[in-house]
Design a protein around this motif. Structure first.
Motif, PDB file in Angstrom:
ATOM      1  N   LYS A 264      -9.132   5.561 -14.852  1.00 15.58           N
ATOM      2  CA  LYS A 264      -8.057   6.507 -14.522  1.00 15.58           C
ATOM      3  C   LYS A 264      -7.409   5.992 -13.245  1.00 15.58           C
ATOM      4  CE  LYS A 264      -6.278  10.805 -15.155  1.00 15.58           C
ATOM      5  NZ  LYS A 264      -5.727  11.315 -16.418  1.00 15.58           N
ATOM      6  N   VAL A 265      -6.136   5.607 -13.327  1.00 16.75           N
ATOM      7  CA  VAL A 265      -5.476   4.873 -12.241  1.00 16.75           C
ATOM      8  C   VAL A 265      -4.413   5.743 -11.570  1.00 16.75           C
ATOM      9  CG1 VAL A 265      -4.182   2.794 -11.646  1.00 16.75           C
ATOM     10  CG2 VAL A 265      -5.855   2.730 -13.514  1.00 16.75           C
ATOM     11  N   PRO A 266      -4.507   5.952 -10.247  1.00 18.19           N
ATOM     12  CA  PRO A 266      -3.445   6.673  -9.534  1.00 18.19           C
ATOM     13  C   PRO A 266      -2.110   5.949  -9.670  1.00 18.19           C
ATOM     14  CG  PRO A 266      -5.402   6.417  -8.153  1.00 18.19           C
ATOM     15  CD  PRO A 266      -5.617   5.550  -9.355  1.00 18.19           C
ATOM     16  N   ASP A 267      -1.035   6.709  -9.782  1.00 21.32           N
ATOM     17  CA  ASP A 267       0.288   6.114  -9.949  1.00 21.32           C
ATOM     18  C   ASP A 267       0.644   5.155  -8.820  1.00 21.32           C
ATOM     19  OD1 ASP A 267       0.564   7.546 -12.265  1.00 21.32           O
ATOM     20  OD2 ASP A 267       1.894   9.073 -11.416  1.00 21.32           O
ATOM     21  N   ALA A 268       0.290   5.519  -7.601  1.00 24.89           N
ATOM     22  CA  ALA A 268       0.637   4.671  -6.461  1.00 24.89           C
ATOM     23  C   ALA A 268       0.018   3.280  -6.601  1.00 24.89           C
ATOM     24  CB  ALA A 268       0.189   5.315  -5.154  1.00 24.89           C
ATOM     25  N   MET A 274       2.107  -3.362  -9.972  1.00 23.04           N
ATOM     26  CA  MET A 274       3.350  -3.812 -10.605  1.00 23.04           C
ATOM     27  C   MET A 274       4.135  -4.717  -9.660  1.00 23.04           C
ATOM     28  SD  MET A 274       6.707  -1.472 -11.413  1.00 23.04           S
ATOM     29  CE  MET A 274       7.080  -1.499  -9.637  1.00 23.04           C
ATOM     30  N   ARG A 275       4.251  -4.299  -8.402  1.00 17.98           N
ATOM     31  CA  ARG A 275       4.995  -5.108  -7.428  1.00 17.98           C
ATOM     32  C   ARG A 275       4.269  -6.430  -7.152  1.00 17.98           C
ATOM     33  NH1 ARG A 275       5.374   0.168  -5.368  1.00 17.98           N
ATOM     34  NH2 ARG A 275       3.749  -0.176  -3.816  1.00 17.98           N
ATOM     35  N   TYR A 276       2.942  -6.383  -7.116  1.00 20.46           N
ATOM     36  CA  TYR A 276       2.154  -7.601  -6.889  1.00 20.46           C
ATOM     37  C   TYR A 276       2.361  -8.600  -8.021  1.00 20.46           C
ATOM     38  CZ  TYR A 276      -2.000 -10.595  -6.767  1.00 20.46           C
ATOM     39  OH  TYR A 276      -2.851 -11.681  -6.767  1.00 20.46           O
ATOM     40  N   CYS A 336       9.476  11.041  -4.997  1.00 23.94           N
ATOM     41  CA  CYS A 336       8.172  11.313  -5.631  1.00 23.94           C
ATOM     42  C   CYS A 336       7.027  11.384  -4.628  1.00 23.94           C
ATOM     43  CB  CYS A 336       7.865  10.214  -6.669  1.00 23.94           C
ATOM     44  SG  CYS A 336       9.002  10.189  -8.063  1.00 23.94           S
ATOM     45  N   ARG A 337       7.319  11.141  -3.359  1.00 19.05           N
ATOM     46  CA  ARG A 337       6.322  11.181  -2.286  1.00 19.05           C
ATOM     47  C   ARG A 337       5.155  10.230  -2.558  1.00 19.05           C
ATOM     48  NH1 ARG A 337       6.087  17.689  -0.772  1.00 19.05           N
ATOM     49  NH2 ARG A 337       8.305  17.873  -0.227  1.00 19.05           N
ATOM     50  N   ILE A 338       5.490   9.021  -2.955  1.00 24.46           N
ATOM     51  CA  ILE A 338       4.493   7.978  -3.181  1.00 24.46           C
ATOM     52  C   ILE A 338       4.463   7.059  -1.964  1.00 24.46           C
ATOM     53  CG2 ILE A 338       3.891   5.972  -4.592  1.00 24.46           C
ATOM     54  CD1 ILE A 338       5.128   7.401  -6.972  1.00 24.46           C
ATOM     55  N   ALA A 339       3.300   6.937  -1.350  1.00 25.23           N
ATOM     56  CA  ALA A 339       3.146   6.129  -0.128  1.00 25.23           C
ATOM     57  C   ALA A 339       3.026   4.652  -0.507  1.00 25.23           C
ATOM     58  CB  ALA A 339       1.930   6.593   0.653  1.00 25.23           C
ATOM     59  N   VAL A 340       4.121   3.940  -0.426  1.00 26.12           N
ATOM     60  CA  VAL A 340       4.157   2.544  -0.845  1.00 26.12           C
ATOM     61  C   VAL A 340       3.262   1.671   0.029  1.00 26.12           C
ATOM     62  CG1 VAL A 340       5.651   0.520  -1.104  1.00 26.12           C
ATOM     63  CG2 VAL A 340       6.453   2.774  -1.847  1.00 26.12           C
TER      64      VAL A 340
END
Length: 364
Positions: A264-268, A274-276, A336-340
């Motif tokens: 189960k993978v957190p979206d962040a 994905m960016r990597y 979306c309040r995702i801490a990049v």
């Protein structure tokens, strides 16, 4: 009717005969000696994603069952990529196509469906795409493809160049040709069923890990099945932010017995991965590829800790060009309040050896 169906099948088979296989890309991970990682690049299909295989299978299955007529309108409930691919095959056969989609689907995917000649029918509640698809099929006298029911049975899992057979053929000359693990996500569950059935049928030792995104019920359903308490009534509000995988309800095509382990993978973390991958390949990939890679990294950490070696193959599902408005837009992360920064740092630490504590893992 039989003459038209035979001609339609011939057109689809001729289209397949014109297509090359997708590439298998090595992705060395310096911190994991003895563990070879590969990406099966499904973005190179004519419609740009893994779902091209599914759409082809669904059309052939429907034609062989006598469900499609020359005047049928083809209707599908889809978050995007399956609809793009089905629109392609509908246009190949000269048939109208309607995609019933959540209103939040990326504008790039909507444009891709329309480019292929399809029409998009948007609904606000993702849970209503099934009911709305069935209603449109009744009203138009058309055929609802219903990928979420038929994906696992439409694909010929024994052969016919399915994705599993393709992977094993391409791995034949690699240093560790029989993968220890195959890693995929689940949208319909068709890919995990195909992989799991194929490795059992061919008597390979290979196991299948399914990586599930944050807002999806498949992980909990699989975990319950291990306790002999599977709950097919599980639901979640809304849909997954990782387009193409994860579902707010248990789909009929998801077969837990075909899967050996799940994460189960957190979206962040999915999007950091994905960016990597995008940086490593120097081209954009989609979010589901990131989810898959976190599954790969979780397995690689476990293998390294156990002193094991071997190969892991996962799927590069689609191009990131379809997500310019979201995954590659800084404003979207703020909304979306995702801490990049935190997610990128956590991923780099994991690549260096830190355990991914935020990723749940369960296995048979």
């Amino acid at each position: 009717m039989r003459t038209w169906a035979a001609d339609a099948i011939h057109k689809i088979e001729a289209d397949f005969n014109r297509s090359a296989d997708t590439h298998l890309i090595p992705l060395p991970l310096p911190g994991f000696p003895g563990i070879d990682v590969y990406l099966k690049d499904e973005s190179s299909h004519p419609t740009g994603s893994l779902k091209h295989r599914l759409a082809r299978s669904l059309f052939l299955y429907s034609l062989a069952n006598g469900w499609l007529r020359h005047d049928s309108t083809v209707i599908e409930a889809s978050s995007g990529s399956t609809a793009v691919s089905e629109a392609y095959f509908a246009r190949l056969l000269g048939m109208p196509f309607i995609a019933v989609m959540p209103a939040a689907t990326s504008p790039e995917k909507i444009a891709a469906i329309e480019f292929q000649g399809g029409r998009c029918h948007l609904v606000d509640d993702p849970m209503q795409i099934y009911v709305e698809s069935a209603r449109l099929a009744r009203e138009t006298g058309g055929h609802f493809m219903d990928q979420f029911t038929f994906a696992e049975r439409a694909t010929d899992w024994r052969a016919n160049n399915n994705i599993a057979e393709s992977i094993f053929k391409q791995m034949a000359e690699e240093p560790q040709p029989i993968p220890e693990w195959l890693v995929c996500g689940a949208g319909t569950g068709g890919t995990s069923a195909t992989l799991g059935r194929y490795v059992r049928y061919r008597r390979h030792r290979t196991r299948v890990l399914c990586a599930d995104p944050q807002n999806s019920v498949f992980f909990d359903y699989f975990s319950g099945s291990l306790q002999s308490r599977p709950d097919a009534s599980l639901t979640l509000p809304g849909g997954s932010r990782i387009e193409g995988i994860g579902r707010p309800r248990v789909e009929a095509s998801f077969i837990p017995g075909c899967v050996d382990a799940m994460t189960k993978v957190p979206d962040a973390l999915s999007l950091a991965a994905m960016r990597y991958i995008s940086r490593r390949l120097d081209r954009r990939v989609g979010g589901s590829t990131g989810t898959n890679f976190i599954g790969v990294l979780t397995l690689a950490q476990r293998m390294r800790a156990a002193g094991e070696s071997g190969s892991i193959v996962t799927i590069l599902c689609d191009s990131g060009d379809r997500y310019s408005h979201s995954y590659y837009n800084p404003q979207w992360y703020e909304t979306c309040r995702i801490a990049v920064g935190e997610a990128d740092a956590a991923l780099q630490a994991a690549l260096s050896g830190t355990t991914l504590d935020t990723v749940d893992f369960v296995a048979r």
